[in-house]
Design an enzyme around this catalytic site. Structure first.
Site, PDB file in Angstrom:
ATOM      1  CB  ALA A  65      13.034 -26.473   8.236  1.00  0.00           C
ATOM      2  N   GLY A 109      11.430 -24.007   4.198  1.00  0.00           N
ATOM      3  CA  GLY A 109      11.471 -25.381   3.717  1.00  0.00           C
ATOM      4  C   GLY A 109      10.190 -25.800   3.018  1.00  0.00           C
ATOM      5  CD  GLU A 112      14.604 -24.131   1.070  1.00  0.00           C
ATOM      6  OE1 GLU A 112      15.710 -23.621   0.841  1.00  0.00           O
ATOM      7  OE2 GLU A 112      14.283 -24.595   2.191  1.00  0.00           O
ATOM      8  CD  GLU A 132      14.648 -20.097   4.529  1.00  0.00           C
ATOM      9  OE1 GLU A 132      14.270 -21.203   4.141  1.00  0.00           O
ATOM     10  OE2 GLU A 132      14.379 -19.037   3.907  1.00  0.00           O
TER      11      GLU A 132
END
Length: 258
Positions: A65, A109, A112, A132
């Site tokens: 992300a 992300g 994911e 993360e």
């Protein structure tokens, strides 16, 4: 909708979406995810598309992300904006099969996003992880939920708590990746898989996807009942009549997607 953070093209009955922030290693900003969602929904609504491929570039599928976009969020800002849910969960509503063609980094992300897809095809240089914890946060787009369902509790704990990366071979052994191919053959393989799927009966393909996903949402007894009812319903399809007739007549079926 105009796109500047993704590229879209269609080859036959396959829709292709390429993440296009190369300088940021395809970091998944809210704007990129909004464009990805719009493109996915457009392909999902297009009767001429039977399968969708999402890819990045040789260095990164998506390295995570967009940290720069989120670093100054407060709790209330993230909560009121419905961060991630608003811009990511649309992928779960796509009914046609979505294939992730992953080269390079699929981290945070990016991993994911790959796990939200239905099939993950990895180049030999692919790397998967949930780093993360190094940023003082936990995975927030399904990393602690989809990863253990894919690879088991022990490996998910290992990856999420240590931030280490899995190479393509380990990811395949663990069940995260469907198959591994040389980097130069990644898109050829992904397109071949997508074209095979798109050449089958679209309603049946959509039902298969829905039924497999149901396995994660229900007990075995309920899942088998759901599967059985979908199977029964397929005897109302013209494609079922054509598929079985073609098999008995030793010819290739011509599906009408109805």
């Amino acid at each position: 909708m105009s796109y500047d953070l993704i590229k879209v093209q269609q080859k036959g009955r396959v829709g292709i979406i390429t993440l296009n922030r190369p300088k940021q290693l395809n970091a998944l900003s809210p704007e990129l995810m909004q464009q990805l969602g719009a493109a996915l929904q457009a392909y999902d609504a297009d009767e001429g598309v039977g399968a969708i491929v999402i890819t990045g570039n040789e260095k990164a599928f998506a390295a995570g992300a967009d940290i720069a976009a989120m670093k100054d969020y407060s709790y209330m800002a993230a909560f009121l904006a419905d961060y991630i849910t608003r811009d990511w969960e649309h992928i779960r509503r796509i009914r046609k099969p979505v294939i992730a063609a992953v080269a390079g980094y699929a981290l945070g992300g990016g991993n994911e996003l790959a796990m939200m897809c239905d099939i993950v095809i990895a180049a030999e240089n692919a790397r998967f992880g949930q780093p993360e914890v190094n940023l003082g946060v936990m995975p927030g787009a399904g990393g602690t939920q989809r990863l253990p369902r894919a690879v088991g509790k022990a490996k998910a704990m290992d990856v999420c708590l240590t931030a280490r990366m899995m190479d393509a071979q380990e990811a395949e052994r663990a069940g995260l990746v469907s198959r591994i191919v040389p980097l130069e053959k990644l898109m050829d393989e992904a397109l071949a898989v997508a074209e095979k799927i798109a050449g089958c009966s679209l309603p049946v393909v959509m039902m298969i996807k829905e039924s497999i996903n149901r396995a994660y949402e229900s007990t075995l007894a309920e899942g088998v009942l759901f599967e059985r009812r979908l199977f029964h319903s397929q005897f109302a399809l013209a494609d079922q009549k054509e598929g079985m007739a073609a098999f008995l007549e030793k010819r290739k079926p011509t599906f009408k997607h109805r």
